[in-house]
Design an enzyme around this catalytic site. Structure first.
Site, PDB file in Angstrom:
ATOM      1  N   THR A 185      33.020  15.335 -18.671  1.00 34.65           N
ATOM      2  CA  THR A 185      32.000  15.459 -17.383  1.00 34.65           C
ATOM      3  C   THR A 185      31.728  16.616 -17.158  1.00 34.65           C
ATOM      4  O   THR A 185      30.580  16.241 -16.146  1.00 34.65           O
ATOM      5  CB  THR A 185      33.147  14.676 -16.347  1.00 34.65           C
ATOM      6  OG1 THR A 185      34.502  16.175 -16.143  1.00 34.65           O
ATOM      7  CG2 THR A 185      33.447  13.497 -16.370  1.00 34.65           C
ATOM      8  N   LYS A 186      32.100  17.278 -17.522  1.00 35.43           N
ATOM      9  CA  LYS A 186      31.930  18.962 -17.280  1.00 35.43           C
ATOM     10  C   LYS A 186      29.938  19.009 -17.350  1.00 35.43           C
ATOM     11  O   LYS A 186      29.038  18.910 -18.047  1.00 35.43           O
ATOM     12  CB  LYS A 186      31.879  19.556 -18.161  1.00 35.43           C
ATOM     13  CG  LYS A 186      33.498  19.778 -17.713  1.00 35.43           C
ATOM     14  CD  LYS A 186      34.274  20.190 -16.378  1.00 35.43           C
ATOM     15  CE  LYS A 186      35.546  20.100 -16.601  1.00 35.43           C
ATOM     16  NZ  LYS A 186      36.494  19.541 -15.047  1.00 35.43           N
ATOM     17  N   VAL A 187      29.206  20.074 -16.371  1.00 32.19           N
ATOM     18  CA  VAL A 187      28.067  20.250 -16.977  1.00 32.19           C
ATOM     19  C   VAL A 187      27.278  20.543 -17.945  1.00 32.19           C
ATOM     20  O   VAL A 187      26.199  19.851 -18.876  1.00 32.19           O
ATOM     21  CB  VAL A 187      27.695  21.979 -16.149  1.00 32.19           C
ATOM     22  CG1 VAL A 187      26.124  22.110 -16.214  1.00 32.19           C
ATOM     23  CG2 VAL A 187      27.471  21.798 -14.702  1.00 32.19           C
TER      24      VAL A 187
END
Length: 369
Positions: A185-187
């Site tokens: 889900t991270k950038v």
């Protein structure tokens, strides 16, 4: 079709050829563990963060844990951090043998209230661990001032802040050691777990490389007590490919946040505030309203899925009851946990989907208000 709070499928379709080519190169290379893809990604990501060294590990949690171990933090030491964070922040501190000491948050930004640091520092304090939450940085001027005054180490938790900056300095470049996560889900996210520890200190870099690989250097001989925490070649290759798109991801997130700001102005929601000096990357777009639970339930009925980061402050969890905190000890943290929620935010969210979310919120809030 439901509008999800996060989704990767469109992004994957757009980048599928690059990703498959990266995987194919690894599988044909004959090297699957700690090969050239890991080395290249470590170098490129460290360079992106404006630091000298990177050490790929198997998760963001391990990045914090190994960072603390490299700094010499352990039994009898205290680490100042926040309870408004993901459990891994605190789990890593406890796993390192240290005791987390919680500071309340600024109610406007939900970040560590750095004005309270001085009152929490004791003779046992060894490290300050600011969490750059939701995509923006803690006031690192205050953190460094306190750390320098008392001879403390700083470890930045950058799991949610890839590419963010404070007064022109990149997240991860303002401390002794910084920890990143590449959870999907991270950038900058992969297709599984992964993490990295970055630093400008060559001795810490060498120690981290030993710690992630059983304490070994060049031969099968343990120089230190170490662990097994390696970023594998497949994930490194994928992340190296995706790193070339990180500025596009961030630009799109900032555009979506700007649109939310316009679309939800005067809606009855408290919208995110960016602290002066920060460049926000909007890992999450966090709103606030006392009627949060009703709003979420109504959105779900309309197939709009949102999230709460985080519904239970860590100091109130039974797993950390032994720390001796009670409800009421961190009033701003606890109040925020009852009211905050995150709207759909990811680069492939369409303008049309965002408009549906905004229209639904206006309709729901008009009835609640």
């Amino acid at each position: 079709m439901a509008i999800k709070v996060w989704d990767y499928l469109r992004e994957y379709e757009n980048e599928k050829e690059e990703i498959h080519a990266a995987i194919e190169r690894v599988l044909k290379s004959g090297s699957l563990i700690l090969g050239e893809n890991v080395r290249n990604f470590e170098r490129e990501f460290a360079n992106y963060c404006d630091v000298s060294f990177g050490v790929g590990v198997n998760s963001g949690t391990d990045a914090i844990f190994l960072g603390l171990k490299a700094l010499g933090v352990g039994a009898g030491d205290e680490v100042i951090t926040v309870a408004n964070t993901a459990v891994p922040t605190v789990s890593a501190i406890v796993s390192a043998g240290a005791t987390p000491v919680f500071v309340d948050i600024n109610p406007d930004t939900y970040l560590m209230d750095t004005s309270l640091l001085e009152n929490l520092i004791t003779k046992r304090t060894r490290c300050i661990l600011p969490v750059h939450l939701y995509g923006q940085c803690v006031d690192m001027d205050d953190v460094r001032k306190a750390a320098n005054k008392h001879g403390l180490k700083i470890l930045e938790d950058c799991a949610q802040s890839h590419g963010a900056s404070f007064k022109g300095k990149k997240a991860g470049s303002m401390s002794d050691i910084a920890a990143f996560s590449f959870y999907p889900t991270k950038v900058l996210g992969g297709f599984g777990d992964g993490g990295m520890v970055i630093t400008n200190n060559e001795e810490l870099y060498k120690k981290l490389k030993r710690l992630r690989f059983y304490g070994m250097e060049k031969t099968y001989y343990a120089e230190d007590h170490g662990y097994n925490s390696r970023l594998d070649e497949l994930h490194a290759a994928i992340l190296l490919s995706k790193l070339t798109h990180i500025d596009e991801y961030i630009e799109r997130r900032r555009f979506l946040a700007e649109q939310y700001n316009k679309l939800l102005f005067n809606s009855g929601l408290t919208l995110p505030k960016t602290m002066q000096g920060n460049q926000h990357v909007y890992y999450l777009y966090v709103c606030r309203n006392p009627g949060r639970d009703n709003i979420i339930a109504e959105l779900k009925r309309r197939d709009i899925l949102v999230n709460i980061s985080y519904p239970w402050p860590i100091h109130t969890m039974t797993g950390y009851k032994f720390l001796g905190y009670k409800t009421g000890d961190l009033p701003h943290t606890e109040k925020a946990a009852r009211e905050i929620f995150s709207l759909p935010m990811y680069p492939s969210l369409t303008n049309e989907e965002q408009m549906i979310v905004a229209d639904a919120l206006h309709d729901i809030l008009s009835k609640i208000n």
